[in-house]
Design an enzyme around this catalytic site. Structure first.
Site, mmCIF file in Angstrom:
data_model
loop_
_atom_site.group_PDB
_atom_site.id
_atom_site.type_symbol
_atom_site.label_atom_id
_atom_site.label_comp_id
_atom_site.label_asym_id
_atom_site.label_seq_id
_atom_site.Cartn_x
_atom_site.Cartn_y
_atom_site.Cartn_z
ATOM 1 N N HIS A 160 0.431 1.710 16.149
ATOM 2 C CA HIS A 160 0.204 0.617 17.115
ATOM 3 C C HIS A 160 1.337 0.586 18.150
ATOM 4 C CE1 HIS A 160 -3.259 -0.895 14.938
ATOM 5 N NE2 HIS A 160 -2.567 -0.776 13.825
ATOM 6 N N ASP A 188 -5.628 -10.517 14.624
ATOM 7 C CA ASP A 188 -4.701 -9.466 15.064
ATOM 8 C C ASP A 188 -4.913 -9.058 16.518
ATOM 9 O OD1 ASP A 188 -7.144 -8.313 14.463
ATOM 10 O OD2 ASP A 188 -6.279 -6.458 13.680
ATOM 11 N N GLU A 226 -4.750 4.773 13.984
ATOM 12 C CA GLU A 226 -5.635 3.863 14.726
ATOM 13 C C GLU A 226 -6.261 4.493 15.958
ATOM 14 O OE1 GLU A 226 -2.383 3.485 14.438
ATOM 15 O OE2 GLU A 226 -1.486 3.121 16.400
ATOM 16 N N TYR A 274 -0.257 4.486 10.600
ATOM 17 C CA TYR A 274 -0.571 3.513 11.657
ATOM 18 C C TYR A 274 0.699 3.314 12.474
ATOM 19 C CZ TYR A 274 -4.828 1.940 9.172
ATOM 20 O OH TYR A 274 -6.048 1.861 8.570
ATOM 21 N N LYS A 282 2.296 2.069 7.189
ATOM 22 C CA LYS A 282 2.713 1.269 8.333
ATOM 23 C C LYS A 282 3.634 2.053 9.248
ATOM 24 C CE LYS A 282 1.679 -2.510 8.797
ATOM 25 N NZ LYS A 282 0.421 -3.062 9.383
ATOM 26 N N ARG A 340 0.844 -1.194 0.000
ATOM 27 C CA ARG A 340 0.000 0.000 0.000
ATOM 28 C C ARG A 340 0.885 1.253 0.000
ATOM 29 N NH1 ARG A 340 -3.632 -1.329 5.155
ATOM 30 N NH2 ARG A 340 -1.639 -2.230 5.754
HETATM 31 N N1 LIG Z 1 -6.971 -9.793 9.875
HETATM 32 C C1 LIG Z 1 -7.038 -8.598 9.328
HETATM 33 O O1 LIG Z 1 -6.415 -8.327 8.311
HETATM 34 C C2 LIG Z 1 -7.952 -7.568 9.919
HETATM 35 C C3 LIG Z 1 -8.284 -6.429 9.180
HETATM 36 C C4 LIG Z 1 -9.187 -5.506 9.749
HETATM 37 C C5 LIG Z 1 -9.685 -5.729 11.043
HETATM 38 N N2 LIG Z 1 -9.306 -6.846 11.737
HETATM 39 C C6 LIG Z 1 -9.831 -7.165 13.091
HETATM 40 O O2 LIG Z 1 -11.162 -7.654 13.015
HETATM 41 C C7 LIG Z 1 -11.744 -7.513 14.322
HETATM 42 C C8 LIG Z 1 -13.145 -6.925 14.192
HETATM 43 O O3 LIG Z 1 -13.049 -5.575 13.780
HETATM 44 P P1 LIG Z 1 -14.346 -4.649 13.568
HETATM 45 O O4 LIG Z 1 -13.874 -3.393 12.948
HETATM 46 O O5 LIG Z 1 -15.432 -5.407 12.936
HETATM 47 O O6 LIG Z 1 -14.759 -4.367 15.079
HETATM 48 P P2 LIG Z 1 -16.172 -3.788 15.579
HETATM 49 O O7 LIG Z 1 -15.907 -3.138 16.899
HETATM 50 O O8 LIG Z 1 -16.835 -3.002 14.505
HETATM 51 O O9 LIG Z 1 -17.056 -5.113 15.798
HETATM 52 C C9 LIG Z 1 -16.797 -6.054 16.797
HETATM 53 C C10 LIG Z 1 -18.125 -6.658 17.211
HETATM 54 O O10 LIG Z 1 -17.873 -7.760 18.095
HETATM 55 C C11 LIG Z 1 -18.965 -7.793 18.978
HETATM 56 N N3 LIG Z 1 -18.711 -8.682 20.096
HETATM 57 C C12 LIG Z 1 -18.051 -8.438 21.257
HETATM 58 N N4 LIG Z 1 -18.089 -9.538 22.046
HETATM 59 C C13 LIG Z 1 -18.779 -10.499 21.356
HETATM 60 C C14 LIG Z 1 -19.147 -11.841 21.628
HETATM 61 N N5 LIG Z 1 -18.815 -12.430 22.778
HETATM 62 N N6 LIG Z 1 -19.852 -12.523 20.692
HETATM 63 C C15 LIG Z 1 -20.187 -11.945 19.511
HETATM 64 N N7 LIG Z 1 -19.878 -10.659 19.212
HETATM 65 C C16 LIG Z 1 -19.181 -9.956 20.125
HETATM 66 C C17 LIG Z 1 -19.166 -6.340 19.351
HETATM 67 O O11 LIG Z 1 -20.433 -6.116 19.961
HETATM 68 C C18 LIG Z 1 -19.033 -5.677 17.973
HETATM 69 O O12 LIG Z 1 -20.294 -5.550 17.334
HETATM 70 C C19 LIG Z 1 -10.763 -6.640 15.104
HETATM 71 O O13 LIG Z 1 -9.983 -7.453 15.926
HETATM 72 C C20 LIG Z 1 -9.933 -5.999 14.036
HETATM 73 O O14 LIG Z 1 -8.661 -5.610 14.514
HETATM 74 C C21 LIG Z 1 -8.443 -7.751 11.196
#
Ligand SMILES: NC(=O)c1ccc[n+]([C@@H]2O[C@H](COP(=O)([O-])OP(=O)(O)OC[C@H]3O[C@@H](n4cnc5c(N)ncnc54)[C@H](O)[C@@H]3O)[C@@H](O)[C@H]2O)c1
Length: 366
Positions: A96, A270, A118, A94, A75, A15
């Site tokens: 972190h 993550d 972030e 970003y 990054k 990116r």
């Molecule tokens: N792997 C990757 O490349 C990548 C990329 C982007 C985001 N992410 C990660 O994805 C994850 C989700 O991000 P997001 O933006 O959707 O977050 P978000 O805050 O929008 O959504 C998280 C949801 O989880 C719910 N939640 C909490 N406890 C719960 C439970 N016990 N059961 C069911 N749901 C529950 C919350 O109520 C919320 O609605 C984060 O950890 C983020 O860092 C990873």
């Protein structure tokens, strides 16, 4: 202001911090933009595109840092970049910080002004510069999941949409946040049956209102999760507890209740993942199998689609970049609450409480 866009040198990062459209806006506002040669190649933006938009292309990363008042990138700086940062130079990217004491100490030492994507936060507590990457990852989760459900990829051999006379695949989405809703939308679009779980009733009400009737909402608890993992083909982990490790909603013993070839895409990897057996993987080697269950746990999913990710990211960063360039960082942060929340380290002082807490650095509190 002189704004610099270096090429990302972190491994596998394609990116770039600004598109030619961003350069165009800054130049229109009488700023000078320096772009390192080749910075946009990985995302499909060539030197000529930047030049046409008004940028000055420089050969080396050293020149870009040396000539710029503000650096806009993607990054966190890596070791090779630490010494390029100058006193008072704004670095908008970003960071972190809480996950790297070495980076934090280096940025304190360099005395730059570190504004972290972030932690830029809207008044309602949402994180506008993280949202687009969750949108990308949520949508991609279904694409990847569909691929690994194919037999040659070790999946169950199920086509998510089904065909006339054959029931569609079943997708279980844990978390109805940004990732979860985008995943549910993609899966529903393919014709799959979708079950989406959350503990937040407001989120479930919203999903219930906007999604078609083959997306079913249920409250997230162990009973429901144990019930659904038995007959769903693809499970998406999209749970987030702000600032904490994701809860292990699927424990190792539960894998035995799943059918062989079930696929888990744990997007929350993550933050430790919401599956006990999750461990981070890479795009080169994205999956591993435990108890016949395919685990896809790539920690930087958006990295595989740099064009989409770069444009999605820069769409939301550009208004802040413009504000910082037009007003200077101090006035911009005074006027804009969201941007103020992004200030992490200012000229050697850590001002973001969570970083101080992460390393027990009471002495540095300002
Ligand atoms: N792997 C990757 O490349 C990548 C990329 C982007 C985001 N992410 C990660 O994805 C994850 C989700 O991000 P997001 O933006 O959707 O977050 P978000 O805050 O929008 O959504 C998280 C949801 O989880 C719910 N939640 C909490 N406890 C719960 C439970 N016990 N059961 C069911 N749901 C529950 C919350 O109520 C919320 O609605 C984060 O950890 C983020 O860092 C990873």
């Amino acid at each position: 202001m002189r704004v610099g866009v270096p090429k990302e040198i972190k491994n596998n990062e394609s990116r770039v911090g600004m598109t030619p459209a961003g350069v165009f806006e800054l130049v229109k506002n009488n700023h000078t933009v320096y772009v390192q040669s080749g910075a946009g190649d990985g995302s499909g933006f060539l030197n000529a595109d930047y030049q046409q938009a008004g940028a000055i292309v420089l050969d080396t990363i050293g020149q870009v840092y040396a000539m710029s008042d503000m650096i806009v990138k993607v990054k966190e700086p890596i070791k090779e970049e630490y010494n390029l940062i100058q006193k008072g130079q704004v670095v908008f990217t970003y960071f972190h910080f809480a996950s790297s004491e070495m980076l934090t100490e280096a940025m304190i030492d360099r005395k730059g002004v570190c504004i972290a994507y972030e932690t830029v936060e809207d008044e309602d507590g949402t994180l506008p510069l993280l949202t687009p990457m969750s949108e990308v990852a949520g949508r991609m989760a279904i694409q990847q999941g569909a691929k690994y459900l194919e037999k040659p990829e070790k999946g169950r051999g199920v086509l998510l949409g089904g065909v006339p006379g054959v029931a569609p695949g079943r997708v279980l989405v844990l978390g109805a946040g940004v990732v979860g809703i985008q995943a549910a939308k993609m899966a529903a679009g393919l014709g799959a049956h979708v079950t989406i779980l959350d503990v937040n009733m407001k989120r479930l009400r919203y999903v219930n209102d906007v999604m078609p009737s083959h997306v079913v909402t249920e409250f997230s608890n162990e009973f429901n999760i144990r019930k659904h993992i038995k007959d769903h083909d693809l499970i998406i982990g999209g749970v987030l507890l702000r600032g904490a490790k994701a809860p292990n909603l699927i424990t190792k013993d539960m894998l035995k209740d799943m059918r062989p070839g079930t696929v888990i895409v744990d997007v929350a990897v993550d933050q430790g993942g919401c599956v006990e057996t999750t461990r981070p993987t890479t795009h080169e080697n994205p999956i591993f199998i435990i108890d016949d269950v395919v685990h896809y746990c790539v920690a930087n999913m958006p990295g595989a689609v740099p064009y989409t990710s770069t444009v999605a990211l820069t769409n939301v960063t550009l208004p802040y970049v413009l504000k910082l360039a037009n007003l200077g960082w101090e006035e911009a942060c005074r006027q804009d609450f969201s941007l103020q929340k992004g200030l992490n380290i200012v000229e050697g002082k850590v001002i973001y409480r969570e970083i101080i807490e992460a390393f027990n650095w009471q002495a540095l509190t300002v």
